[in-house]
Design a protein around this motif. Sequence first.
Motif, PDB file in Angstrom:
ATOM      1  N   ILE A 335      31.876 -28.488  40.227  1.00  0.00           N
ATOM      2  CA  ILE A 335      31.702 -28.015  37.972  1.00  0.00           C
ATOM      3  C   ILE A 335      30.496 -27.396  38.145  1.00  0.00           C
ATOM      4  CG2 ILE A 335      30.194 -29.095  36.804  1.00  0.00           C
ATOM      5  CD1 ILE A 335      30.645 -32.464  37.895  1.00  0.00           C
ATOM      6  N   ALA A 336      29.317 -26.545  38.953  1.00  0.00           N
ATOM      7  CA  ALA A 336      28.800 -25.782  38.366  1.00  0.00           C
ATOM      8  C   ALA A 336      29.245 -24.185  38.482  1.00  0.00           C
ATOM      9  CB  ALA A 336      27.640 -25.715  38.939  1.00  0.00           C
ATOM     10  N   GLY A 337      30.436 -24.314  39.608  1.00  0.00           N
ATOM     11  CA  GLY A 337      30.941 -22.828  39.696  1.00  0.00           C
ATOM     12  C   GLY A 337      32.493 -23.155  38.136  1.00  0.00           C
ATOM     13  N   GLY A 338      32.901 -24.203  37.852  1.00  0.00           N
ATOM     14  CA  GLY A 338      33.860 -23.853  37.268  1.00  0.00           C
ATOM     15  C   GLY A 338      33.427 -24.140  35.677  1.00  0.00           C
ATOM     16  N   VAL A 339      31.965 -24.402  35.070  1.00  0.00           N
ATOM     17  CA  VAL A 339      32.107 -24.279  33.925  1.00  0.00           C
ATOM     18  C   VAL A 339      31.624 -22.424  33.776  1.00  0.00           C
ATOM     19  CG1 VAL A 339      29.783 -24.494  32.602  1.00  0.00           C
ATOM     20  CG2 VAL A 339      30.645 -26.352  33.501  1.00  0.00           C
ATOM     21  N   LEU A 340      30.609 -21.958  34.475  1.00  0.00           N
ATOM     22  CA  LEU A 340      30.793 -20.372  35.029  1.00  0.00           C
ATOM     23  C   LEU A 340      32.212 -19.556  34.677  1.00  0.00           C
ATOM     24  CD1 LEU A 340      27.365 -20.059  37.917  1.00  0.00           C
ATOM     25  CD2 LEU A 340      27.802 -19.536  35.256  1.00  0.00           C
ATOM     26  N   ALA A 341      32.673 -19.744  35.611  1.00  0.00           N
ATOM     27  CA  ALA A 341      33.947 -19.324  35.438  1.00  0.00           C
ATOM     28  C   ALA A 341      34.846 -19.456  34.087  1.00  0.00           C
ATOM     29  CB  ALA A 341      34.959 -19.957  37.231  1.00  0.00           C
ATOM     30  N   ALA A 342      34.755 -20.590  33.616  1.00  0.00           N
ATOM     31  CA  ALA A 342      35.355 -20.904  32.515  1.00  0.00           C
ATOM     32  C   ALA A 342      35.051 -19.983  31.104  1.00  0.00           C
ATOM     33  CB  ALA A 342      35.418 -22.827  32.594  1.00  0.00           C
ATOM     34  N   ALA A 343      33.336 -19.862  31.186  1.00  0.00           N
ATOM     35  CA  ALA A 343      32.728 -19.624  30.657  1.00  0.00           C
ATOM     36  C   ALA A 343      32.387 -18.005  30.411  1.00  0.00           C
ATOM     37  CB  ALA A 343      31.550 -19.712  30.646  1.00  0.00           C
ATOM     38  N   GLY A 344      32.965 -16.972  31.776  1.00  0.00           N
ATOM     39  CA  GLY A 344      33.236 -15.613  31.961  1.00  0.00           C
ATOM     40  C   GLY A 344      34.411 -15.276  31.639  1.00  0.00           C
ATOM     41  N   ALA A 346      36.259 -17.197  28.741  1.00  0.00           N
ATOM     42  CA  ALA A 346      36.579 -16.833  28.027  1.00  0.00           C
ATOM     43  C   ALA A 346      35.886 -15.257  27.117  1.00  0.00           C
ATOM     44  CB  ALA A 346      35.214 -18.001  27.450  1.00  0.00           C
ATOM     45  N   ALA A 347      34.758 -15.318  28.017  1.00  0.00           N
ATOM     46  CA  ALA A 347      34.353 -14.145  27.460  1.00  0.00           C
ATOM     47  C   ALA A 347      35.279 -12.904  27.294  1.00  0.00           C
ATOM     48  CB  ALA A 347      33.171 -13.324  28.144  1.00  0.00           C
ATOM     49  N   GLY A 365      33.200   3.238  22.019  1.00  0.00           N
ATOM     50  CA  GLY A 365      31.666   2.183  22.138  1.00  0.00           C
ATOM     51  C   GLY A 365      31.260   1.669  23.011  1.00  0.00           C
ATOM     52  N   SER A 366      30.355   0.848  22.685  1.00  0.00           N
ATOM     53  CA  SER A 366      30.168  -0.317  24.497  1.00  0.00           C
ATOM     54  C   SER A 366      30.530  -1.733  23.590  1.00  0.00           C
ATOM     55  CB  SER A 366      28.207   0.005  24.521  1.00  0.00           C
ATOM     56  OG  SER A 366      27.654  -0.478  23.662  1.00  0.00           O
ATOM     57  N   ALA A 367      30.815  -2.478  22.648  1.00  0.00           N
ATOM     58  CA  ALA A 367      30.852  -3.679  22.175  1.00  0.00           C
ATOM     59  C   ALA A 367      31.318  -4.831  23.054  1.00  0.00           C
ATOM     60  CB  ALA A 367      31.371  -3.639  20.654  1.00  0.00           C
ATOM     61  N   VAL A 368      32.384  -3.699  23.535  1.00  0.00           N
ATOM     62  CA  VAL A 368      33.526  -4.617  24.689  1.00  0.00           C
ATOM     63  C   VAL A 368      33.079  -4.892  25.895  1.00  0.00           C
ATOM     64  CG1 VAL A 368      35.984  -4.594  25.126  1.00  0.00           C
ATOM     65  CG2 VAL A 368      35.718  -4.405  23.579  1.00  0.00           C
ATOM     66  N   LEU A 369      32.665  -3.768  26.234  1.00  0.00           N
ATOM     67  CA  LEU A 369      31.826  -3.888  28.037  1.00  0.00           C
ATOM     68  C   LEU A 369      30.786  -4.753  27.240  1.00  0.00           C
ATOM     69  CD1 LEU A 369      31.671  -0.554  29.062  1.00  0.00           C
ATOM     70  CD2 LEU A 369      33.363  -1.811  29.809  1.00  0.00           C
ATOM     71  N   ARG A 370      29.990  -4.952  26.736  1.00  0.00           N
ATOM     72  CA  ARG A 370      29.745  -6.369  26.289  1.00  0.00           C
ATOM     73  C   ARG A 370      29.437  -7.693  26.433  1.00  0.00           C
ATOM     74  NH1 ARG A 370      24.153  -3.297  25.191  1.00  0.00           N
ATOM     75  NH2 ARG A 370      24.393  -1.606  24.152  1.00  0.00           N
ATOM     76  N   LEU A 371      31.302  -7.664  25.961  1.00  0.00           N
ATOM     77  CA  LEU A 371      31.715  -8.875  26.606  1.00  0.00           C
ATOM     78  C   LEU A 371      32.030  -8.958  27.949  1.00  0.00           C
ATOM     79  CD1 LEU A 371      33.219  -9.078  23.191  1.00  0.00           C
ATOM     80  CD2 LEU A 371      31.353 -10.597  23.771  1.00  0.00           C
ATOM     81  N   VAL A 372      32.673  -7.885  28.610  1.00  0.00           N
ATOM     82  CA  VAL A 372      33.148  -7.777  30.195  1.00  0.00           C
ATOM     83  C   VAL A 372      32.194  -8.020  30.900  1.00  0.00           C
ATOM     84  CG1 VAL A 372      35.197  -6.057  31.253  1.00  0.00           C
ATOM     85  CG2 VAL A 372      35.156  -6.945  28.726  1.00  0.00           C
ATOM     86  N   ILE A 373      31.133  -7.385  30.764  1.00  0.00           N
ATOM     87  CA  ILE A 373      30.340  -7.526  31.348  1.00  0.00           C
ATOM     88  C   ILE A 373      29.954  -8.659  32.426  1.00  0.00           C
ATOM     89  CG2 ILE A 373      28.199  -6.594  33.243  1.00  0.00           C
ATOM     90  CD1 ILE A 373      28.764  -3.946  31.021  1.00  0.00           C
ATOM     91  N   PRO A 374      29.281  -9.595  31.295  1.00  0.00           N
ATOM     92  CA  PRO A 374      28.771 -10.742  31.669  1.00  0.00           C
ATOM     93  C   PRO A 374      29.957 -11.357  31.588  1.00  0.00           C
ATOM     94  CG  PRO A 374      27.786 -10.013  29.183  1.00  0.00           C
ATOM     95  CD  PRO A 374      28.440  -9.210  29.872  1.00  0.00           C
ATOM     96  N   GLY A 375      31.283 -11.333  31.635  1.00  0.00           N
ATOM     97  CA  GLY A 375      32.404 -12.313  31.664  1.00  0.00           C
ATOM     98  C   GLY A 375      32.724 -12.224  33.282  1.00  0.00           C
ATOM     99  N   VAL A 376      32.852 -10.909  33.353  1.00  0.00           N
ATOM    100  CA  VAL A 376      33.140 -10.764  35.063  1.00  0.00           C
ATOM    101  C   VAL A 376      32.404 -11.708  35.808  1.00  0.00           C
ATOM    102  CG1 VAL A 376      33.261  -9.141  36.606  1.00  0.00           C
ATOM    103  CG2 VAL A 376      34.911  -8.772  34.066  1.00  0.00           C
ATOM    104  N   THR A 377      31.057 -11.269  35.422  1.00  0.00           N
ATOM    105  CA  THR A 377      29.761 -11.685  36.703  1.00  0.00           C
ATOM    106  C   THR A 377      29.968 -12.904  36.740  1.00  0.00           C
ATOM    107  OG1 THR A 377      28.440  -9.791  34.955  1.00  0.00           O
ATOM    108  CG2 THR A 377      27.558 -11.720  36.609  1.00  0.00           C
ATOM    109  N   ALA A 378      29.901 -13.918  35.406  1.00  0.00           N
ATOM    110  CA  ALA A 378      30.109 -15.343  35.388  1.00  0.00           C
ATOM    111  C   ALA A 378      31.075 -15.549  36.320  1.00  0.00           C
ATOM    112  CB  ALA A 378      30.243 -16.224  33.743  1.00  0.00           C
ATOM    113  N   ALA A 379      32.035 -15.278  35.677  1.00  0.00           N
ATOM    114  CA  ALA A 379      33.798 -15.800  36.382  1.00  0.00           C
ATOM    115  C   ALA A 379      33.518 -15.934  38.053  1.00  0.00           C
ATOM    116  CB  ALA A 379      34.416 -15.024  36.066  1.00  0.00           C
ATOM    117  N   ALA A 380      33.071 -13.931  37.919  1.00  0.00           N
ATOM    118  CA  ALA A 380      33.212 -14.312  39.725  1.00  0.00           C
ATOM    119  C   ALA A 380      31.732 -15.612  40.726  1.00  0.00           C
ATOM    120  CB  ALA A 380      32.415 -12.856  40.112  1.00  0.00           C
TER     121      ALA A 380
END
Length: 400
Positions: A335-344, A346-347, A365-380
Amino acid sequence: MLAEDLAPAEAPPRPRSDDACELTILMPCLNEAETLAVCIDKAMGFLARSGTVGEVLIADNGSTDGSPEIARALGARVVAVPEKGYGAALSGGIAAARGRYVVMGDADDSYDFANLDAFLAELRAGRQLVMGNRFRGGIAPGAMPPLHRWLGNPVLSFIGRLLFRSPCGDFHCGLRGFDRQAMLDLKLHTTGMEFASEMVVKATLHRLSIAEVPTTLSPDGRSRPPHLRSWRDGWRHLRFLLMFSPRWLFLYPGLALLLLGTAGLLALLAGPLRIGGTTFDVHSMLVSSLAILVGAQAVTFCVLAREYAVANGLLPADEGGTLGIERLSLEGWLIAGGVLAAAGLAAIATAVTVWAGRDFGPLEGSAVLRLVIPGVTAAALGVQLVFSGFFRSIVKLRAR
């Protein structure tokens, strides 16, 4: 020196059965012909003087200099241990000992086998491990190399006390006594010099009653160099201490990285952060992401390592926890892994939507990277938790 030139020392009464033997004085031996006789004489003398029913046992590790013959001529019992190594010799000797208690020491005449009264008194009082302390008893000039006296032994003993809360001030004193059955129950398995650390660590973790008594160290009487190799054996001791403490090896460094990485990532989500003359931006977010992933992996390694160690009898089951993580079921991990992966994901999907709105053209600019970096981190991180949860369940299944 030939065996026939040696006259047996006055020996204590031979026990009628193994049950009657109170004390085994155990010496590991590998080509110790120069000093073995004087060590056996001192040990025999102690048994006779103290009226203790016991034996002197030589655990021979493949000597080719006549050491076994010398030992037998002096009334000692010899057991051959074919597996090489200090720990292997002692394990073989402990298994073959007839005494309820065992006092072990090197056969190089650096320890005084004639004065074991304090060890035996503590054992008779109920102590299960009695360590000698050379720093309290006295180290004769030339008995211990400066590197060992001022660096190796103090540092490794401090680490042992810190990691395991051991009461021992001299982790590596070679003269020590113990209750034989209590030591067999610990299932010691290392074969090298790190056997000395394993004995203290496991005795501490299993809450054996431990005491220390002062003992002296004299220069050994051998003309050849000792078997000990300072840096190699020092590393083996340190390696063992770390491997037997998953919390210090994995958990605490992992938590530090995880907290620092999370703080950095959250601080940079809204935009660049300027501290003094330095500006932190998306590049620092990448570093924070790395810290989070490595830290989380270290924490899960702690859980997995501890589960494996408990399942294989290396650590006791009640040897501390890991922030309650060990109480999570497989479903909790999933469940914890699934929630994090889903959030990632989504980002990441949001970032792709923004990119699509720009016709999948170049992004500035860096606006998209501010979504991609946390998303990739959460998914991984989520995928890592799912896989780790399954692996932990496999280990626990094997244990059951």
